[in-house]
Design a protein around this motif. Structure first.
Motif, PDB file in Angstrom:
ATOM      1  N   ALA A  77       3.109 -11.098  -6.596  1.00  0.00           N
ATOM      2  CA  ALA A  77       2.448  -9.809  -6.789  1.00  0.00           C
ATOM      3  C   ALA A  77       1.982  -9.263  -5.446  1.00  0.00           C
ATOM      4  CB  ALA A  77       1.265  -9.955  -7.737  1.00  0.00           C
ATOM      5  N   LEU A  78       1.910  -7.945  -5.379  1.00  0.00           N
ATOM      6  CA  LEU A  78       1.510  -7.253  -4.160  1.00  0.00           C
ATOM      7  C   LEU A  78       0.396  -6.279  -4.497  1.00  0.00           C
ATOM      8  CD1 LEU A  78       2.311  -6.619  -1.118  1.00  0.00           C
ATOM      9  CD2 LEU A  78       3.585  -4.710  -2.076  1.00  0.00           C
ATOM     10  N   ALA A  79      -0.686  -6.346  -3.756  1.00  0.00           N
ATOM     11  CA  ALA A  79      -1.810  -5.426  -3.952  1.00  0.00           C
ATOM     12  C   ALA A  79      -2.026  -4.613  -2.682  1.00  0.00           C
ATOM     13  CB  ALA A  79      -3.078  -6.189  -4.300  1.00  0.00           C
ATOM     14  N   ILE A  80      -2.315  -3.344  -2.875  1.00  0.00           N
ATOM     15  CA  ILE A  80      -2.656  -2.454  -1.762  1.00  0.00           C
ATOM     16  C   ILE A  80      -4.087  -1.997  -1.996  1.00  0.00           C
ATOM     17  CG2 ILE A  80      -2.153  -0.291  -0.574  1.00  0.00           C
ATOM     18  CD1 ILE A  80       0.758  -0.622  -1.494  1.00  0.00           C
ATOM     19  N   ASP A  81      -4.937  -2.268  -1.017  1.00  0.00           N
ATOM     20  CA  ASP A  81      -6.358  -1.929  -1.104  1.00  0.00           C
ATOM     21  C   ASP A  81      -6.973  -2.412  -2.420  1.00  0.00           C
ATOM     22  OD1 ASP A  81      -6.369  -0.792   1.431  1.00  0.00           O
ATOM     23  OD2 ASP A  81      -5.860   1.200   0.670  1.00  0.00           O
ATOM     24  N   GLY A  82      -6.604  -3.641  -2.826  1.00  0.00           N
ATOM     25  CA  GLY A  82      -7.196  -4.273  -3.999  1.00  0.00           C
ATOM     26  C   GLY A  82      -6.562  -3.931  -5.333  1.00  0.00           C
ATOM     27  N   LYS A  83      -5.586  -3.041  -5.359  1.00  0.00           N
ATOM     28  CA  LYS A  83      -4.935  -2.639  -6.614  1.00  0.00           C
ATOM     29  C   LYS A  83      -3.515  -3.212  -6.654  1.00  0.00           C
ATOM     30  CE  LYS A  83      -3.487   1.262  -9.369  1.00  0.00           C
ATOM     31  NZ  LYS A  83      -3.328   2.715  -9.444  1.00  0.00           N
ATOM     32  N   ILE A  84      -3.193  -3.973  -7.705  1.00  0.00           N
ATOM     33  CA  ILE A  84      -1.854  -4.549  -7.821  1.00  0.00           C
ATOM     34  C   ILE A  84      -0.860  -3.439  -8.119  1.00  0.00           C
ATOM     35  CG2 ILE A  84      -0.376  -6.092  -9.152  1.00  0.00           C
ATOM     36  CD1 ILE A  84      -2.728  -7.991  -9.331  1.00  0.00           C
ATOM     37  N   VAL A  85       0.152  -3.331  -7.249  1.00  0.00           N
ATOM     38  CA  VAL A  85       1.157  -2.277  -7.391  1.00  0.00           C
ATOM     39  C   VAL A  85       2.540  -2.827  -7.720  1.00  0.00           C
ATOM     40  CG1 VAL A  85      -0.089  -0.620  -5.943  1.00  0.00           C
ATOM     41  CG2 VAL A  85       1.529  -2.198  -4.893  1.00  0.00           C
ATOM     42  N   MET A 142      -8.148   1.107   7.691  1.00  0.00           N
ATOM     43  CA  MET A 142      -6.899   0.375   7.728  1.00  0.00           C
ATOM     44  C   MET A 142      -6.550  -0.079   6.313  1.00  0.00           C
ATOM     45  SD  MET A 142      -5.817  -3.142   9.694  1.00  0.00           S
ATOM     46  CE  MET A 142      -5.507  -2.417  11.273  1.00  0.00           C
ATOM     47  N   THR A 143      -5.297   0.013   5.986  1.00  0.00           N
ATOM     48  CA  THR A 143      -4.799  -0.413   4.685  1.00  0.00           C
ATOM     49  C   THR A 143      -4.777  -1.932   4.605  1.00  0.00           C
ATOM     50  OG1 THR A 143      -3.415   1.549   4.561  1.00  0.00           O
ATOM     51  CG2 THR A 143      -2.829  -0.263   3.110  1.00  0.00           C
ATOM     52  N   SER A 144      -5.172  -2.453   3.449  1.00  0.00           N
ATOM     53  CA  SER A 144      -5.175  -3.892   3.224  1.00  0.00           C
ATOM     54  C   SER A 144      -4.074  -4.242   2.227  1.00  0.00           C
ATOM     55  CB  SER A 144      -6.528  -4.318   2.671  1.00  0.00           C
ATOM     56  OG  SER A 144      -6.488  -5.675   2.284  1.00  0.00           O
ATOM     57  N   ILE A 145      -3.193  -5.154   2.627  1.00  0.00           N
ATOM     58  CA  ILE A 145      -2.091  -5.610   1.777  1.00  0.00           C
ATOM     59  C   ILE A 145      -2.340  -7.073   1.440  1.00  0.00           C
ATOM     60  CG2 ILE A 145       0.405  -5.954   1.606  1.00  0.00           C
ATOM     61  CD1 ILE A 145      -0.214  -3.045   2.037  1.00  0.00           C
ATOM     62  N   GLN A 146      -2.233  -7.419   0.158  1.00  0.00           N
ATOM     63  CA  GLN A 146      -2.379  -8.807  -0.271  1.00  0.00           C
ATOM     64  C   GLN A 146      -1.123  -9.216  -1.034  1.00  0.00           C
ATOM     65  OE1 GLN A 146      -6.252  -7.865  -2.221  1.00  0.00           O
ATOM     66  NE2 GLN A 146      -6.742  -9.945  -1.524  1.00  0.00           N
ATOM     67  N   LEU A 147      -0.611 -10.379  -0.702  1.00  0.00           N
ATOM     68  CA  LEU A 147       0.554 -10.938  -1.388  1.00  0.00           C
ATOM     69  C   LEU A 147       0.099 -12.196  -2.106  1.00  0.00           C
ATOM     70  CD1 LEU A 147       3.624 -11.076  -1.911  1.00  0.00           C
ATOM     71  CD2 LEU A 147       3.800 -12.427   0.169  1.00  0.00           C
ATOM     72  N   PHE A 148       0.305 -12.225  -3.403  1.00  0.00           N
ATOM     73  CA  PHE A 148      -0.058 -13.379  -4.221  1.00  0.00           C
ATOM     74  C   PHE A 148       1.217 -14.114  -4.613  1.00  0.00           C
ATOM     75  CE2 PHE A 148      -3.246 -10.104  -4.916  1.00  0.00           C
ATOM     76  CZ  PHE A 148      -4.414 -10.790  -4.622  1.00  0.00           C
ATOM     77  N   TYR A 149       1.211 -15.424  -4.501  1.00  0.00           N
ATOM     78  CA  TYR A 149       2.396 -16.221  -4.778  1.00  0.00           C
ATOM     79  C   TYR A 149       1.983 -17.574  -5.331  1.00  0.00           C
ATOM     80  CZ  TYR A 149       1.204 -18.983  -0.703  1.00  0.00           C
ATOM     81  OH  TYR A 149       0.552 -19.812   0.166  1.00  0.00           O
ATOM     82  N   SER A 150       2.981 -18.334  -5.758  1.00  0.00           N
ATOM     83  CA  SER A 150       2.761 -19.719  -6.165  1.00  0.00           C
ATOM     84  C   SER A 150       3.941 -20.533  -5.644  1.00  0.00           C
ATOM     85  CB  SER A 150       2.681 -19.837  -7.695  1.00  0.00           C
ATOM     86  OG  SER A 150       3.943 -19.594  -8.270  1.00  0.00           O
ATOM     87  N   ARG A 151       3.874 -21.831  -5.800  1.00  0.00           N
ATOM     88  CA  ARG A 151       5.000 -22.663  -5.350  1.00  0.00           C
ATOM     89  C   ARG A 151       6.261 -22.324  -6.131  1.00  0.00           C
ATOM     90  NH1 ARG A 151       1.083 -27.542  -4.992  1.00  0.00           N
ATOM     91  NH2 ARG A 151       0.440 -27.319  -2.833  1.00  0.00           N
ATOM     92  N   ASP A 152       6.099 -21.976  -7.399  1.00  0.00           N
ATOM     93  CA  ASP A 152       7.251 -21.618  -8.224  1.00  0.00           C
ATOM     94  C   ASP A 152       7.783 -20.229  -7.904  1.00  0.00           C
ATOM     95  OD1 ASP A 152       7.097 -24.056  -9.558  1.00  0.00           O
ATOM     96  OD2 ASP A 152       5.786 -23.243 -11.118  1.00  0.00           O
ATOM     97  N   CYS A 153       6.942 -19.353  -7.433  1.00  0.00           N
ATOM     98  CA  CYS A 153       7.309 -17.971  -7.081  1.00  0.00           C
ATOM     99  C   CYS A 153       6.772 -17.669  -5.688  1.00  0.00           C
ATOM    100  CB  CYS A 153       6.718 -16.994  -8.079  1.00  0.00           C
ATOM    101  SG  CYS A 153       7.264 -17.212  -9.757  1.00  0.00           S
TER     102      CYS A 153
END
Length: 69
Positions: free
Chosen positions: A50-58, A1-12
């Motif tokens: 930022a968005l990462a797919i399977d650990g790689k920021i894309v 299964m593909t893993s998607i990670q979304l990184f954010y902050s309060r400002d973004c």
């Protein structure tokens, strides 16, 4: 299964990136695990949001359209 990670902050918060990513996954018929994490750019080495797919920021520092994703 593909893993998607979304990184954010309060400002973004990355709300548009999250919504567009979910729509793109739905259009492509991809079942992926999506996790979000509040962080600072220095922790991931990229501008936020930022968005990462399977650990790689894309995607970083922008919120691309569904079509672009």
């Amino acid at each position: 299964m593909t893993s998607i990670q979304l990184f954010y902050s309060r400002d973004c918060p990355g709300d548009i990136l999250r919504a567009n990513t979910l729509q793109a996954l739905d259009h492509l018929g991809i079942n992926a695990e999506m996790r979000t994490a509040e962080t600072v750019p220095e922790q991931i080495g990229a501008p936020l949001p930022a968005l990462a797919i399977d650990g790689k920021i894309v995607v970083s520092g922008v919120e691309p359209s569904v079509r672009e994703l």
